[in-house]
Design a protein around this motif. Structure first.
Motif, mmCIF file in Angstrom:
data_model
loop_
_atom_site.group_PDB
_atom_site.id
_atom_site.type_symbol
_atom_site.label_atom_id
_atom_site.label_comp_id
_atom_site.label_asym_id
_atom_site.label_seq_id
_atom_site.Cartn_x
_atom_site.Cartn_y
_atom_site.Cartn_z
ATOM 1 N N ASP A 149 -31.643 -70.445 -23.288
ATOM 2 C CA ASP A 149 -31.327 -69.401 -22.327
ATOM 3 C C ASP A 149 -31.729 -69.798 -20.905
ATOM 4 O OD1 ASP A 149 -34.105 -69.145 -22.327
ATOM 5 O OD2 ASP A 149 -34.098 -67.311 -23.523
ATOM 6 N N SER A 150 -31.499 -68.903 -19.953
ATOM 7 C CA SER A 150 -31.744 -69.206 -18.548
ATOM 8 C C SER A 150 -33.228 -69.362 -18.242
ATOM 9 C CB SER A 150 -31.149 -68.104 -17.666
ATOM 10 O OG SER A 150 -31.246 -68.419 -16.302
ATOM 11 N N LEU A 151 -34.095 -68.614 -18.926
ATOM 12 C CA LEU A 151 -35.536 -68.763 -18.729
ATOM 13 C C LEU A 151 -35.977 -70.178 -19.083
ATOM 14 C CD1 LEU A 151 -38.416 -67.748 -18.197
ATOM 15 C CD2 LEU A 151 -38.432 -66.848 -20.545
ATOM 16 N N LEU A 152 -35.500 -70.679 -20.215
ATOM 17 C CA LEU A 152 -35.841 -72.040 -20.618
ATOM 18 C C LEU A 152 -35.288 -73.046 -19.619
ATOM 19 C CD1 LEU A 152 -37.180 -73.825 -22.793
ATOM 20 C CD2 LEU A 152 -34.956 -73.905 -23.956
ATOM 21 N N ALA A 153 -34.076 -72.825 -19.145
ATOM 22 C CA ALA A 153 -33.487 -73.722 -18.147
ATOM 23 C C ALA A 153 -34.344 -73.756 -16.884
ATOM 24 C CB ALA A 153 -32.069 -73.278 -17.816
ATOM 25 N N ARG A 154 -34.737 -72.589 -16.399
ATOM 26 C CA ARG A 154 -35.526 -72.528 -15.159
ATOM 27 C C ARG A 154 -36.857 -73.238 -15.309
ATOM 28 N NH1 ARG A 154 -37.643 -66.882 -14.126
ATOM 29 N NH2 ARG A 154 -39.538 -67.732 -15.086
ATOM 30 N N LEU A 257 -27.646 -80.740 -6.917
ATOM 31 C CA LEU A 257 -28.055 -80.201 -8.212
ATOM 32 C C LEU A 257 -29.241 -79.248 -8.067
ATOM 33 C CD1 LEU A 257 -27.439 -80.314 -11.212
ATOM 34 C CD2 LEU A 257 -28.839 -82.385 -11.380
ATOM 35 N N ALA A 258 -30.196 -79.606 -7.211
ATOM 36 C CA ALA A 258 -31.351 -78.729 -6.994
ATOM 37 C C ALA A 258 -30.911 -77.390 -6.407
ATOM 38 C CB ALA A 258 -32.355 -79.416 -6.074
ATOM 39 N N VAL A 264 -28.404 -70.656 -9.707
ATOM 40 C CA VAL A 264 -28.027 -70.152 -11.036
ATOM 41 C C VAL A 264 -29.234 -69.634 -11.807
ATOM 42 C CG1 VAL A 264 -27.025 -70.790 -13.266
ATOM 43 C CG2 VAL A 264 -26.003 -71.649 -11.144
ATOM 44 N N HIS A 265 -30.328 -70.387 -11.805
ATOM 45 C CA HIS A 265 -31.458 -70.050 -12.666
ATOM 46 C C HIS A 265 -32.740 -69.687 -11.916
ATOM 47 C CE1 HIS A 265 -29.147 -71.269 -16.104
ATOM 48 N NE2 HIS A 265 -29.024 -72.503 -15.665
#
Length: 273
Positions: A149-154, A257-258, A264-265
């Motif tokens: 999910d987005s939390l893990l991505a961040r 990318l940064a 996004v996250h």
């Protein structure tokens, strides 16, 4: 919510499945793993809480003479500078003795840090999903299960913007030496591909550690950058010492990318160090 797809590194409940095991270690690397296990005990003794393998060797995809040995050590207390020196000496000895590997690297942390709230979706996830127990009590027993999910991505890769100034300094320190620049190309290529993948991971709905598959997943959502990321993944396997590649990472792909990742996250929670 991410659309989970069976077979994309997830278990039947949609959680990221542990990706490695000692049973998958190729025969050619078993002597290296055995030596590492014994020497970790010799070096850290009673201060060692647990140790883990990660990377291509426990995934069963390592290439003889091309892949490195990746280790994580969790100490009972925070690692000291002396511990870091000991780890580097161990890595150098293993690399010199075993022709099967192309380098060795030992990450050091502490039990407390890896189980902390701050590291739950970074270091904790790393232990629970990407690491294979080698010694001691497995910290994964004390950690939750994880979804892509987005939390893990961040919390895994949302710090790229902070890293770029350090990368520029490392490129400058490498000077004109292809030999010094090649490992930087390898390291930065892999980090950029993984960051690109976790950027799209919640939409892709799964997990993979395969650089080619990561680049392909990224490219399906960012077609304008697809070929660039594919080339970056290839350099993660077969690095060159081209300074132009490194400059493109810190002047173009990395900053873009940064910025997109933050949009996004969000940005990774700050660490005290």
């Amino acid at each position: 919510m991410a659309e989970t797809v069976p077979g994309r590194g997830l278990d039947a409940q949609g959680y990221i499945a542990p990706e490695g095991s000692l049973g998958r270690v190729p025969h050619a690397f078993r002597s290296v793993v055995a030596a590492a296990r014994d020497r970790l005990l010799d070096v850290f003794g009673a201060r060692l809480h647990s140790a883990y393998l990660y990377g291509s060797i426990p995934r069963g995809t390592a290439r003889v003479g091309r892949s490195d040995l990746d280790l994580l050590v969790a100490l009972r207390e925070e690692p000291t500078e002396a511990d870091r020196v000991d780890a580097r000496v161990l890595d150098e000895a293993l690399d010199k003795e075993f022709a099967q590997i192309d380098g060795a690297g030992t990450l050091l942390s502490s039990r407390g840090r890896l189980l902390s709230d701050l590291e739950r979706y970074d270091g904790g996830w790393f232990v629970a999903c990407l690491c294979t127990p080698l010694l001691g009590e497995d910290l994964a027993e004390f950690l939750p299960r994880y979804r892509p999910d987005s939390l893990l991505a961040r919390e895994t890769n949302g710090d790229l913007g902070l890293l770029l100034p350090r990368w520029r300094a490392r490129i400058a320190d490498a000077g004109e030496s292809d030999e010094a620049r090649r490992p930087l190309v390898r390291f930065m290529s892999r980090r950029l591909v993984r960051t690109g993948f976790t950027l799209v991971m919640p939409r892709w709905g799964g997990w993979t550690s395969d650089l080619g598959e990561m680049a392909e997943a990224f490219g399906s959502y960012y077609p304008a950058r697809a070929e660039q990321m594919k080339a970056t993944a290839e350099l993660g396997f077969e690095p060159t010492g081209d300074e132009g590649v490194l400059r493109s990472y810190v002047d173009d792909l990395g900053p873009w990318l940064a910025q997109e990742y933050a949009r996004v996250h969000g940005v990774k929670a700050p660490r005290p160090d």
